[in-house]
Design an enzyme around this catalytic site. Structure first.
Site, PDB file in Angstrom:
ATOM      1  N   ASP B 198      -7.065   1.893 -10.874  1.00  0.00           N
ATOM      2  CA  ASP B 198      -7.463   0.961  -9.829  1.00  0.00           C
ATOM      3  C   ASP B 198      -8.950   0.675  -9.919  1.00  0.00           C
ATOM      4  OD1 ASP B 198      -7.238   0.883  -6.231  1.00  0.00           O
ATOM      5  OD2 ASP B 198      -6.768  -0.622  -7.744  1.00  0.00           O
ATOM      6  N   ASP B 342      -1.476   0.706  -1.478  1.00  0.00           N
ATOM      7  CA  ASP B 342      -2.346   1.758  -0.960  1.00  0.00           C
ATOM      8  C   ASP B 342      -1.591   2.641   0.019  1.00  0.00           C
ATOM      9  OD1 ASP B 342      -4.982  -0.684  -0.757  1.00  0.00           O
ATOM     10  OD2 ASP B 342      -4.402   0.646  -2.400  1.00  0.00           O
TER      11      ASP B 342
END
Lengths: 247, 421
Positions: B198, B342
């Site tokens: 990420d 997330d």
């Protein structure tokens, strides 16, 4: 002993904090963030202490003097962290006041400051209850219960929940006293809080001796009530002073 | 004596947006922990080997040595990250070619699969575990209705916001629960590698997420992805009088973009189809986090009110930035949006911690919330696309390790002697 008993222990340790949270803290998002921050801070201090003491654990069950050192070091560390918390809070107060001035809103009231102190204390208290009591309660939700040798009359979960309740109250309200003491510069309040913390922790030492919990727990609650009274008196005094001196 | 109405203090309203995003994240984590606790005690035997894309390289057995497990876990997570990268690039390509309709339909399809099959499977296990007296036809009808409403909530933006939020949390919970069924070392390696990926994908110049964000900004379009949007906070003061409010669109990269789109199509040929419905879910929901900030307007006072946590420096920087002229949005009031990926990875971490003990759950929860807070603060400071995973996941893993090896012994030792401070 079943889910009902487990829930009962949880509510015993955390009931008043839950009430405080719902009635006072959940209305203002900033206070919720304060609670989370102070819980995290307490956890970090606990992890630091456990890192320090890891090499010496597990202690032999017969000696009791290493526990004295353990308690003294842990309480000293936590009180030092409280001073750090206070410094951080002072800086935050300045930022908030500056922000309020720019936004043309009133600055922080006295009650706001006290509520922030209360939220901070509640965070510490909840962290204590969660890590010392709740995290060990998992077996209580099952079919059996557990007794400790030193306190054979009451289930272990009940004893730890009762002690946690006392400590939650002490942590919550001593933060209010401490912040008041630092703000006003009163020596007595500043000294009162660490002393109370240390004395309360020492009192739990009595529990190590067999049958000690019959003496230790009432003493702990005596200290709790002392803290509550002192906090009430301080807050009352501050508020009436503030009232008679409208700014 | 009439009482003067008390003027509202500033701490009444500061930090509300943050609390509005922390609440659903906490709810999702809480639900996953409950699911993990209930379903793992019901079937107390070791989890059967899952044949999925995440274990295609190596399947962990309890008898392997630590080094083997470590190597195998790394291999698994590398394969996973490679698949995710390829899929994200495909998504960027599709977005570039303006196949938005296709993406939206695929999003709906994947929500249908998650809610219908995964939700159905968990429903069946719960019914079996608690001996709920329900017949299969009723169950099918209820499940079908539940799934269809969920798909509509994801598709249509006119649905009541609470229902959409609820369904997004449920989808996140279901996918996160599936992930917790992977073997232990693989899960941890996967979390850390996804956090690093990420970081790379959003911040490096060639990263797919960075490309996607720039594309979306230049076209001023929304990316079709599963994104949780918190209810916008309304400020009842000078904002009403402001005429031309210049709104900026701030982006904060979440995990890999693209909901379960490409992943499902990719995982089907690769993974083994004969195991339970788990194989179809070798995907990761990976929407982007968009922080729609109406806040950073040109005028200083309104901006102050709207972005209370932004430092003074950041505000002045925001005014000089020519970014302010771009992305003139309309009416979409600023609300923090967090990508569903997330949610999922936070919940996977906490779910895995729950498989060890509750103390690790509390510690990891606090670490993740702290990481989320730090990420939001960094976003306010840097005001560009930021990944939401790395700080939280790395803090979470650190706290897990510290709690498991240090804290637990300490606390148990003190507590059993009824010694507390």
């Amino acid at each position: 002993m079943t889910v009902a008993a487990g829930l009962g222990y949880v509510l015993l340790a955390l009931g008043p904090s839950l009430t405080l949270f719902i009635s006072v803290i959940s209305r203002k998002p900033f206070l919720i963030l304060t609670v989370l921050t102070s819980t995290l801070l307490w956890l970090v201090s606990l992890i630091a202490m456990s890192g320090l003491w890891r090499a010496f654990l597990p202690l032999k069950p017969t000696v009791w003097w290493p526990y004295v050192i353990l308690i003294i070091t842990s309480v000293a560390f936590q009180e030092a962290l409280r001073i750090l918390f206070w410094k951080g809070y002072k800086r935050l107060e300045n930022i908030l006041d500056a922000f309020a001035d720019r936004a043309r809103k009133p600055r922080l009231f006295l009650t706001d400051k006290m509520q922030i102190a209360l939220a901070g204390g509640l965070g510490h208290g909840v962290a204590h209850a969660v890590f010392f009591c709740l995290s060990l309660l998992t077996p209580a939700f099952g079919p059996a219960t557990f007794y400790v040798d030193r306190c054979p009359r009451i289930p272990f979960f009940l004893v730890s929940a009762i002690i946690s309740l006392g400590f939650v109250t002490i942590h919550t309200f001593s933060m209010v006293i401490a912040f008041n003491g630092y703000a006003e510069g009163k020596k007595t309040d500043r000294v009162f809080v660490p002393v109370i913390h240390l004395v309360a922790a020492m009192v739990t030492l009595i529990n190590i001796f067999s049958g000690g919990c019959l003496v230790g727990i009432p003493l702990l609650y005596f200290i709790t009530i002392l803290t509550l009274l002192h906090c009430g008196r301080t807050v009352w005094r501050r508020l009436t002073e503030n009232q008679s001196r409208p700014e | 004596m009439a009482k003067k109405p008390k003027p509202t203090s500033i701490i009444d309203s500061i930090g509300e947006e943050i609390v509005r995003i922390i609440t659903p994240v906490s709810t999702c984590m809480f639900l996953v922990v409950i699911l993990v606790t209930i379903l793992n005690t019901n079937s107390s035997d070791s989890p059967s080997s899952l044949n999925t894309i995440a274990t295609v390289a190596y399947n962990e057995t309890p008898s392997d040595s630590t080094w083997d497990k470590f190597k195998g876990a790394l291999l698994n997570s590398l394969v996973f990250v490679v698949v995710v990268t390829v899929t994200t690039f495909i998504l960027v390509l599709l977005f570039y070619l303006r196949c938005t309709k296709f993406l939206k339909i695929y999003m709906g399809f994947s929500s249908f699969v998650v809610l219908g099959f995964m939700g159905g499977e968990i429903g069946v296990v719960l019914i079996k575990g608690f001996s709920v007296p329900i017949d299969c036809f009723t169950f099918l009808v209820v499940l079908f209705n539940f799934t269809v409403v969920g798909v509509m909530a994801v598709f249509m933006s006119k649905m009541a916001i609470l229902i959409t939020q609820g369904y997004l949390v449920v989808i996140g919970m279901l996918v996160a629960y599936w992930f917790t069924m992977l073997p232990e070392w693989t899960t941890w390696a996967l979390l850390v590698t996804m956090a690093l990926y990420d970081l790379a994908a959003v911040l490096l110049p060639g990263g797919p997420l960075k490309l996607l964000v720039e594309l979306a900004i230049s076209r001023d379009e929304e990316i079709p992805a599963l994104v949780y949007e918190a209810r916008p906070v309304s400020y009842d003061d000078e904002l009403g009088g402001r005429g031309g409010v210049v709104e900026r669109r701030m982006w904060k990269g979440g995990s890999r973009v693209g909901s379960d789109i490409g992943e499902i199509s990719n995982s089907n040929p690769i993974s083994n189809l004969e195991s339970d419905s788990n194989s179809t879910l070798g995907e990761m929901l990976a929407p982007l986090v968009q922080v729609n900030e109406t806040r950073l307007v040109v005028s200083e006072e309104t901006s102050e009110l709207s972005v209370p946590l932004i430092d003074q420096r950041a505000n002045t920087r925001g005014q000089e930035d020519d970014f302010a002229v771009e992305g003139i949005g309309l009416g979409s009031s600023g609300a923090i949006k967090l990508g569903l990926g997330d949610f999922i990875f936070y919940s996977v971490l906490v779910g895995r911690a729950a498989m060890y003990d509750f103390m690790t759950v509390y510690a990891c929860y606090l670490a993740i919330i702290a990481g989320l807070g730090i990420t939001l603060l960094l976003l306010a400071l840097y005001q560009k696309a930021l990944p939401a995973l790395p700080v939280s996941i790395l803090l979470g893993v650190l706290f897990y390790v510290l709690t498991r090896f240090f804290l637990e012994v300490f606390v148990v030792q003190c507590s059993l002697n009824l010694l507390m401070f």
